[in-house]
Design an enzyme around this catalytic site. Structure first.
Site, PDB file in Angstrom:
ATOM      1  N   HIS A 131     -47.463 -32.299 -24.216  1.00 30.54           N
ATOM      2  CA  HIS A 131     -46.746 -31.021 -24.226  1.00 30.54           C
ATOM      3  C   HIS A 131     -47.668 -29.945 -23.708  1.00 30.54           C
ATOM      4  O   HIS A 131     -48.865 -29.964 -23.997  1.00 30.54           O
ATOM      5  CB  HIS A 131     -46.298 -30.678 -25.653  1.00 30.54           C
ATOM      6  CG  HIS A 131     -45.214 -29.662 -25.684  1.00 30.54           C
ATOM      7  ND1 HIS A 131     -45.475 -28.321 -25.595  1.00 30.54           N
ATOM      8  CD2 HIS A 131     -43.870 -29.797 -25.761  1.00 30.54           C
ATOM      9  CE1 HIS A 131     -44.326 -27.664 -25.628  1.00 30.54           C
ATOM     10  NE2 HIS A 131     -43.339 -28.533 -25.710  1.00 30.54           N
ATOM     11  N   ASP A 173     -38.776 -35.310 -27.741  1.00 30.60           N
ATOM     12  CA  ASP A 173     -37.918 -36.265 -27.049  1.00 30.60           C
ATOM     13  C   ASP A 173     -38.242 -37.719 -27.370  1.00 30.60           C
ATOM     14  O   ASP A 173     -37.526 -38.615 -26.939  1.00 30.60           O
ATOM     15  CB  ASP A 173     -38.030 -36.059 -25.527  1.00 30.60           C
ATOM     16  CG  ASP A 173     -37.459 -34.713 -25.101  1.00 30.60           C
ATOM     17  OD1 ASP A 173     -36.368 -34.378 -25.584  1.00 30.60           O
ATOM     18  OD2 ASP A 173     -38.114 -34.010 -24.321  1.00 30.60           O
TER      19      ASP A 173
HETATM   20  N1  CMC Z   1     -48.739 -39.776 -20.134  1.00 28.81           N
HETATM   21  C1  CMC Z   1     -49.981 -39.929 -19.596  1.00 28.81           C
HETATM   22  N2  CMC Z   1     -50.829 -38.919 -19.343  1.00 28.81           N
HETATM   23  C2  CMC Z   1     -50.412 -37.687 -19.632  1.00 28.81           C
HETATM   24  C3  CMC Z   1     -49.132 -37.443 -20.185  1.00 28.81           C
HETATM   25  C4  CMC Z   1     -48.301 -38.543 -20.443  1.00 28.81           C
HETATM   26  N3  CMC Z   1     -47.087 -38.361 -20.956  1.00 28.81           N
HETATM   27  N4  CMC Z   1     -48.987 -36.114 -20.366  1.00 28.81           N
HETATM   28  C5  CMC Z   1     -50.122 -35.543 -19.943  1.00 28.81           C
HETATM   29  N5  CMC Z   1     -50.987 -36.486 -19.504  1.00 28.81           N
HETATM   30  C6  CMC Z   1     -52.350 -36.256 -18.996  1.00 28.81           C
HETATM   31  C7  CMC Z   1     -52.343 -35.636 -17.608  1.00 28.81           C
HETATM   32  O1  CMC Z   1     -52.305 -36.619 -16.608  1.00 28.81           O
HETATM   33  C8  CMC Z   1     -53.625 -34.840 -17.634  1.00 28.81           C
HETATM   34  O2  CMC Z   1     -54.692 -35.754 -17.458  1.00 28.81           O
HETATM   35  P1  CMC Z   1     -56.060 -35.266 -16.707  1.00 28.81           P
HETATM   36  O3  CMC Z   1     -56.627 -34.168 -17.548  1.00 28.81           O
HETATM   37  O4  CMC Z   1     -56.905 -36.490 -16.669  1.00 28.81           O
HETATM   38  O5  CMC Z   1     -55.633 -34.797 -15.349  1.00 28.81           O
HETATM   39  C9  CMC Z   1     -53.705 -34.319 -19.078  1.00 28.81           C
HETATM   40  O6  CMC Z   1     -52.961 -35.281 -19.848  1.00 28.81           O
HETATM   41  C10 CMC Z   1     -53.119 -32.941 -19.285  1.00 28.81           C
HETATM   42  O7  CMC Z   1     -51.761 -32.967 -18.881  1.00 28.81           O
HETATM   43  P2  CMC Z   1     -51.072 -31.928 -17.908  1.00 28.81           P
HETATM   44  O8  CMC Z   1     -50.283 -32.669 -16.874  1.00 28.81           O
HETATM   45  O9  CMC Z   1     -52.044 -30.912 -17.438  1.00 28.81           O
HETATM   46  O10 CMC Z   1     -50.063 -31.257 -18.912  1.00 28.81           O
HETATM   47  P3  CMC Z   1     -48.925 -30.229 -18.587  1.00 28.81           P
HETATM   48  O11 CMC Z   1     -49.008 -29.209 -19.637  1.00 28.81           O
HETATM   49  O12 CMC Z   1     -48.982 -29.756 -17.181  1.00 28.81           O
HETATM   50  O13 CMC Z   1     -47.591 -31.116 -18.731  1.00 28.81           O
HETATM   51  C11 CMC Z   1     -45.847 -32.355 -19.779  1.00 28.81           C
HETATM   52  C12 CMC Z   1     -46.907 -31.245 -19.946  1.00 28.81           C
HETATM   53  C13 CMC Z   1     -44.937 -32.323 -20.993  1.00 28.81           C
HETATM   54  C14 CMC Z   1     -45.013 -32.081 -18.532  1.00 28.81           C
HETATM   55  C15 CMC Z   1     -46.579 -33.711 -19.664  1.00 28.81           C
HETATM   56  O14 CMC Z   1     -47.293 -33.976 -20.843  1.00 28.81           O
HETATM   57  C16 CMC Z   1     -45.600 -34.857 -19.391  1.00 28.81           C
HETATM   58  O15 CMC Z   1     -45.271 -35.097 -18.218  1.00 28.81           O
HETATM   59  N6  CMC Z   1     -45.119 -35.578 -20.452  1.00 28.81           N
HETATM   60  C17 CMC Z   1     -44.108 -36.603 -20.263  1.00 28.81           C
HETATM   61  C18 CMC Z   1     -42.736 -35.981 -20.106  1.00 28.81           C
HETATM   62  C19 CMC Z   1     -42.200 -35.436 -21.415  1.00 28.81           C
HETATM   63  O16 CMC Z   1     -42.233 -36.092 -22.447  1.00 28.81           O
HETATM   64  N7  CMC Z   1     -41.646 -34.222 -21.367  1.00 28.81           N
HETATM   65  C20 CMC Z   1     -41.020 -33.565 -22.532  1.00 28.81           C
HETATM   66  C21 CMC Z   1     -41.825 -32.412 -23.008  1.00 28.81           C
HETATM   67  S1  CMC Z   1     -41.317 -31.799 -24.627  1.00 28.81           S
HETATM   68  C22 CMC Z   1     -39.677 -31.312 -24.498  1.00 28.81           C
HETATM   69  C23 CMC Z   1     -39.335 -30.378 -23.426  1.00 28.81           C
HETATM   70  O17 CMC Z   1     -40.116 -29.632 -22.877  1.00 28.81           O
HETATM   71  O18 CMC Z   1     -38.170 -30.366 -23.099  1.00 28.81           O
END
Ligand code: CMC
Length: 427
Positions: A305, A362
Site C-alpha cells: 500500500h 483487497d
Molecule cells: N508484490 C511485490 N512487490 C511489491 C508489491 C507487491 N504487491 N507491492 C510493492 N512491492 C515492492 C515494489 O516493487 C517496490 O520494490 P523496490 O523498492 O525493490 O523497487 C517496493 O515494494 C515499494 O513499492 P512501490 O511500488 O514503490 O509502492 P507504491 O506505493 O508505488 O504502490 C501499490 C502501492 C498498492 C500500487 C503496490 O503495493 C501494488 O501494486 N500492490 C498490488 C496491488 C494491490 O493490492 N492494490 C490494492 C491497494 S489497496 C486498495 C486500493 O487502493 O484500492
C-alpha cells in the site's frame, strides 16, 4: 510565531509557511514557490504532495490508524450501519434517528430507475465488464436529471443528487447482474436496509429471504470501503469536480480510476491469482518468488500500500469476518487456506518485511464476496458501492472549499527544443 521552513535556491533563502493538521501532521505550503522563485516541485505519483486540506478521513499508515470524521474504523464496523457512515462522511456527524430517517427517505424517493436508463442497460452485451457498464450508465444519468447539471447546485439539489447516486448505483449494479443472466430485474425495497436490499435485488427467489447475518457481513464490508482520503479514485473525483464538471461525470471518472488493478481492481485480481495458485497445485511459494523477481512483472495482488507501512486495519477486520461468514454459510473454500498460507509466507519473507508489505483491504474481501455468490468480475463494483459515500463527501467538501481551484499540475518538460518544421515530402 508561526513555523516556517527555509529553502535556499540560487543563494537566496525563502521562508515557506508550515501548516499543521489536527493530528499534528506537517506540511510545507509551497503555493507561492513558483511565483517567487520560478521553481516547481516534482513528485511522481504525488507520494509527498498534499492536494487539499480535508476534515473527512484521518489515516496514519505507520501506525495502522483509520478514522472517519474522528471515529475509529473498528468502532464504526462494530456498531454502525453503512447508511449512518454514509451520512457521517457526507454531513460530518453521526445522524440522530430523525436525521437518518430523513436521509434514507430521500434515497427511497430514487428507488426506481428512469426507463431510458433501463433501456440503455438492456443494450450491453451480457459479458460486458460490470465496471465499464456502471461507469457509462452513471455518466448517462446526466441526460435524465438535467436539474443536477448546474455548476452551482443549491444545498437541496446537492443533497438530492447525492441521494440519487447512492440509491441508484446499487440498483444499476443489481439490474445488470440479473439481466446479464437472463433473469427478470427485481425492484428495490429500501426499507430492507442498503446491504439487504442489494442482495435481495441480486439474488431474489420466490420464498427465499436474505439472511440478516449475511446482510450484516456485507454492510461491514461497505463500511470498511467507505472512504480512504486522497487515494487514486478520490483524487480523480476531486480533479474532475474541480473543473465544475457535473456530479455524474465526476463520479463516473472515480469509478474508472477504481477499476485499475493497482487500486480497487485488485480484489478481482487477488481471486484470479488465488485460483491460479490452486491450479498450480497450491504451491504459493513459487508465486512469492515470482513477486520478488524484478525481471517478472507479477506482483502479489492484495499486498502493499502506498500509505500503510503496517497492517491495514481494514484487512484485519475483513480476515476475521471472512472466517465468520464462511462458517455461517457452511462454505469450505480451499482458496481461503491458500490465502492464509500465502499471507504467512509473505509476512515471514525478508523481501516483504524490508519493504513493509502487508495484506491490504483487497486481500480477503474477494473470498467473502465469492461466498456471498457475487461473481468475480463484480468484486470491484462492490468496492464502488462502498466507496460512493466517500467520493460524494470528497466532492462536496471540495466544491464548498473557498480555497479550491481547478486542478492543474505543472511538469518538467524533457522533450525536444525548438526545431523547424519540415514538409512531408522532404522528411
Ligand atoms: N508484490 C511485490 N512487490 C511489491 C508489491 C507487491 N504487491 N507491492 C510493492 N512491492 C515492492 C515494489 O516493487 C517496490 O520494490 P523496490 O523498492 O525493490 O523497487 C517496493 O515494494 C515499494 O513499492 P512501490 O511500488 O514503490 O509502492 P507504491 O506505493 O508505488 O504502490 C501499490 C502501492 C498498492 C500500487 C503496490 O503495493 C501494488 O501494486 N500492490 C498490488 C496491488 C494491490 O493490492 N492494490 C490494492 C491497494 S489497496 C486498495 C486500493 O487502493 O484500492
Amino acid at each position: 510565531m508561526s513555523e516556517t521552513a527555509k529553502l535556499e535556491l540560487d543563494g537566496k533563502v525563502i521562508d515557506l509557511p508550515v501548516i499543521t493538521g489536527s493530528e499534528n501532521e506537517k506540511a510545507i505550503d509551497i503555493r507561492k514557490l513558483r511565483a517567487e522563485t520560478g521553481y516547481i516541485t516534482l513528485d511522481s505519483g504525488f507520494g509527498n504532495t498534499g492536494s487539499c486540506k480535508s476534515g473527512i478521513t484521518f489515516l496514519n499508515g505507520e501506525k495502522g490508524i483509520l478514522r472517519y470524521r474522528g471515529y475509529p474504523i473498528e468502532q464504526l464496523a462494530e456498531g454502525s450501519r453503512f447508511m449512518e457512515v454514509a451520512y457521517l462522511l457526507i454531513h460530518g456527524n453521526l445522524p440522530k434517528e430523525n436525521e437518518l430517517n430523513f436521509f434514507e427517505e430521500k434515497l427511497t424517493s430514487f428507488a426506481t430507475l428512469p426507463e431510458g436508463i433501463t433501456n440503455i442497460l438492456d443494450q450491453f452485451p451480457a459479458d460486458a465488464h460490470p465496471m465499464g457498464v456502471i461507469s457509462s450508465v452513471i455518466s448517462s444519468l446526466s441526460a435524465f436529471y438535467p436539474e443536477f447539471l448546474k455548476s452551482d447546485l443549491t444545498e437541496v439539489d446537492k443533497d438530492r443528487a447525492i441521494a440519487q447516486l447512492l440509491a441508484q448505483t446499487k440498483i444499476i449494479t443489481a439490474y445488470f447482474y440479473r439481466k446479464s443472466r437472463g433473469l427478470a430485474p427485481h425492484r428495490s425495497h429500501p426499507s430492507l436496509g442498503f446491504a439487504k436490499d442489494f442482495l435481495n435485488m441480486m439474488f431474489f427467489e420466490e420464498g427465499k429471504e436474505v439472511d440478516d447475518e449475511v446482510a450484516k457481513a456485507l454492510d461491514v464490508l461497505l463500511i470498511l470501503h467507505a472512504d480512504h482520503e486522497q487515494n487514486c479514485s478520490a483524487s480523480t473525483v476531486r480533479v474532475i469536480g474541480s473543473s465544475h464538471a457535473n456530479i455524474f461525470a465526476t463520479i463516473s471518472g472515480g469509478i474508472d480510476a477504481l477499476w485499475g488493478q493497482l487500486h480497487g481492481g485488485a480484489n478481482q485480481a487477488v481471486l484470479e491469482m488465488l485460483e491460479q495458485i490452486k491450479q498450480a497445485g497450491g504451491d504459493y511459494k513459487q508465486f512469492i518468488e515470482k513477486a520478488k523477481d524484478k525481471n517478472d512483472s507479477f506482483k502479489l495482488m492484495g499486498f502493499g500500500h502506498r500509505v500503510y507501512k503496517n497492517f491495514d486495519p481494514r484487512a484485519k477486520i475483513i480476515k476475521k469476518a471472512c472466517d465468520t461468514i464462511l462458517d455461517k454459510l457452511g462454505v469450505d473454500d480451499p482458496l481461503l487456506d491458500i490465502a492464509k498460507g500465502l499471507e504467512q509466507e509473505a509476512l515471514n519473507d525478508e523481501y516483504f518485511k524490508e519493504r513493509n508489505l502487508y495484506p491490504n483491504v483487497d486481500f480477503y474481501s474477494g473470498i467473502i464476496y465469492k461466498a456471498l455468490g457475487i461473481p468475480t468480475n463484480m468484486f470491484t463494483t462492490m468496492f464502488v458501492l462502498g466507496r460512493l459515500p466517500g467520493w460524494l463527501a470528497q466532492w462536496k467538501e471540495m466544491r464548498e472549499d473557498p480555497d479550491a481551484r481547478i486542478a492543474r499540475p505543472r511538469q518538467v518538460y524533457v522533450g525536444e527544443s525548438t526545431r523547424n518544421f519540415v514538409s512531408l515530402k522532404d522528411r
